[in-house]
Design an enzyme around this catalytic site. Sequence first.
Site, short mmCIF file in Angstrom:
data_model
loop_
_atom_site.label_atom_id
_atom_site.label_comp_id
_atom_site.label_asym_id
_atom_site.label_seq_id
_atom_site.Cartn_x
_atom_site.Cartn_y
_atom_site.Cartn_z
CD GLU A 90 -0.61 10.34 7.62
OE1 GLU A 90 -1.33 11.26 8.02
OE2 GLU A 90 -0.80 9.74 6.55
CB CYS A 103 -1.10 -0.27 8.98
SG CYS A 103 -0.14 0.06 7.49
CB CYS A 110 8.63 5.33 0.25
SG CYS A 110 8.92 3.69 -0.45
CB CYS A 114 4.85 2.64 -6.18
SG CYS A 114 5.92 1.29 -5.67
CB CYS A 117 2.39 4.80 -3.41
SG CYS A 117 2.56 4.66 -1.62
N GLY A 159 7.06 3.72 3.57
CA GLY A 159 8.42 3.18 3.49
C GLY A 159 8.50 1.76 2.96
CD GLU A 160 10.30 -2.41 0.33
OE1 GLU A 160 9.17 -2.19 -0.14
OE2 GLU A 160 10.61 -3.51 0.80
CB SER A 191 3.60 -5.09 2.63
OG SER A 191 3.29 -4.83 1.29
CB SER A 214 3.83 -4.46 -3.81
OG SER A 214 3.35 -4.22 -2.51
CG LEU A 215 2.92 -9.33 -9.14
CD1 LEU A 215 4.36 -9.75 -8.89
CD2 LEU A 215 2.03 -10.57 -9.19
CG HIS A 216 1.51 -3.00 -7.65
ND1 HIS A 216 0.48 -3.36 -6.81
CD2 HIS A 216 2.45 -2.44 -6.86
CE1 HIS A 216 0.79 -3.01 -5.58
NE2 HIS A 216 1.97 -2.47 -5.58
CG ASN A 290 -7.42 2.88 -1.16
OD1 ASN A 290 -8.62 2.62 -1.23
ND2 ASN A 290 -6.54 2.05 -0.61
CB CYS A 333 -3.46 0.44 0.83
SG CYS A 333 -3.85 -0.98 1.78
N1 SAH Z 1 6.74 -0.60 0.39
C1 SAH Z 1 5.89 -1.70 0.74
C2 SAH Z 1 4.86 -1.39 1.82
C3 SAH Z 1 4.09 -0.12 1.74
S1 SAH Z 1 2.73 0.00 0.62
C4 SAH Z 1 5.24 -2.26 -0.50
O1 SAH Z 1 5.44 -1.71 -1.57
O2 SAH Z 1 4.57 -3.28 -0.40
C5 SAH Z 1 1.52 -1.14 1.13
C6 SAH Z 1 0.60 -1.54 -0.02
O3 SAH Z 1 -0.26 -0.45 -0.41
C7 SAH Z 1 1.40 -1.92 -1.25
O4 SAH Z 1 0.88 -3.07 -1.84
C8 SAH Z 1 1.16 -0.70 -2.11
O5 SAH Z 1 1.39 -0.93 -3.45
C9 SAH Z 1 -0.27 -0.36 -1.81
N2 SAH Z 1 -0.66 0.97 -2.27
C10 SAH Z 1 0.16 2.02 -2.49
N3 SAH Z 1 -0.55 3.08 -2.96
C11 SAH Z 1 -1.83 2.68 -3.05
C12 SAH Z 1 -3.04 3.33 -3.47
N4 SAH Z 1 -3.06 4.60 -3.83
N5 SAH Z 1 -4.18 2.61 -3.44
C13 SAH Z 1 -4.18 1.33 -3.01
N6 SAH Z 1 -3.09 0.69 -2.59
C14 SAH Z 1 -1.91 1.34 -2.62
#
Ligand code: SAH
Length: 354
Positions: A90, A103, A110, A114, A117, A159-160, A191, A214-216, A290, A333
Site C-alpha cells: 500500500e 508515503c 516487513c 514491531c 504494526c 517495510g524497513e 524512517s 523509530s524509538l518507541h 493507530n 502510520c
Molecule cells: N520500518 C520503518 C518505517 C515504517 S513504519 C520504521 O520502523 O520506522 C513508520 C512509522 O509508523 C514508524 O515510526 C512506526 O513505528 C509507526 N507505526 C507502526 N505501527 C503504528 C501504529 N499502529 N500506530 C501508529 N504508528 C505506527
Amino acid sequence: MNNLLDITNEDLKQWLIDHGHKPYRAGQIRDWLFNRRASSFNEMTDLSQSLRDELSAAFEFGTSEIVSLHEAADGTEKLLLEFPGGGQIECVLLRDGMRRSICISSQVGCAMGCVFCASGLDGVERNLTAAEMVDQMLKLARRLPSDERLSHIVVMGMGEPLANLDNVLAALAHATDPKGLGISPRRITISTVGLPAAMRRMAAENARFNLAVSLHAPNDELRTALVPVNAKTGLEEVIAAADDYFDASGRQLTFEYVLLGGLNDAPEHARQLVHLLRRRSALLNVIPYNPVAGLPYQTPSADAQKEFRKILQDGGLNVHFRQRKGDEINAACGQLRRIKPTVVQTIAAPSSQK
Ligand code: SAH
C-alpha cells in the site's frame, strides 16, 4: 524486459546512443514520465513512431495493478498495488495545505516484527525494486490534477527501508533528479526502525535525506519488548548511529515514538525520554497509536497524552504530536498491510462493478 524506472538517466542516454538515437531524447522521455505523467510510450508524441516502438519493445514501466483505491474525507488517498513479480503493498497520498506528500513502501511485508504494526504481521516476502518504488511515486502523482506536483516523500510505508537501502537510494535518485520528480532531498524523509550499520552507511555515503528513527521506548527492556530487533542492536547503538547521521548530514534528526496506552506512556517513560534525548537538538515525533484490527493495543486517552507531552516539554524537548491522517481508510502510520481490505468504499476499477 528491462524496467525503465530501474535505470538512471545516464544509462538511458547510453541505450539511446547504442541504438542510434540522440542522447537528449532521454530528457524528453523522462519529462514525459515524471512531469507529464505519461502511462505509455505511445503518449510520447514528440518522439518518432519508430523510437516509441523500439522503446516499447525494450522497456516496460509502471507495471503494477491498482487493486483498490480509497479516499478519506481529509483528502488522503490510499492505493493497494499488486506487482507482477508478486506481492501487494500500500502507498498513500496526503494533502495538507500546500503540501502534497506521499508515503511509499520499501518491502512486501516487513521482517522487523514491531508488535503494534500491521505491516509486519505476516513477516517479509521480498524487497521492492527501485522501479517498484518509483512506480508508487508516479501512480500517486497521477492522482493529482496536472497543475499540482508532489512536494514531499516519506519512506514510511510498509517495510524497513534500511534493510533495502540500495534500491531505496536508487529510487530516491529519480525523485531528486531535476529531470525526474525534482524534489529536494530536504523534503524527503527515510524512517528506520534503527539499524545502526545501515545508518552509518547512509551517513558515510548519502547523508542528503532526513532520517527519522523509530524509538518507541526509553530503555532497552521495554524497547526489546515492543521492537524485537532491538535485542540485536540495543538502544545505545541506535542513538549513537543517529548522532553520527546528524553530524554527517547537518539535518535535524527526528525520533518517532508510538504512544501505546498502558505500555510506554507512563510519566516515568516521559522522564526517561527527557534524560535520553535532552542534550540533542532532535525532534521527538509522538504518534498516538493507530488501531490495527486484531491487535490488542490502546490509544492513550487525551489526558494521558497531555500529561506525557507536558513532561517532555517541561524537560526541554522539541516535541510534535503527529496529527492522525487517513485512519478512516486504514491509511495512517502502521495501518498499511498487504491483504485486500474488505470494508470501506472502493472507487477504482469500474470493471469490477458489473
Ligand atoms: N520500518 C520503518 C518505517 C515504517 S513504519 C520504521 O520502523 O520506522 C513508520 C512509522 O509508523 C514508524 O515510526 C512506526 O513505528 C509507526 N507505526 C507502526 N505501527 C503504528 C501504529 N499502529 N500506530 C501508529 N504508528 C505506527
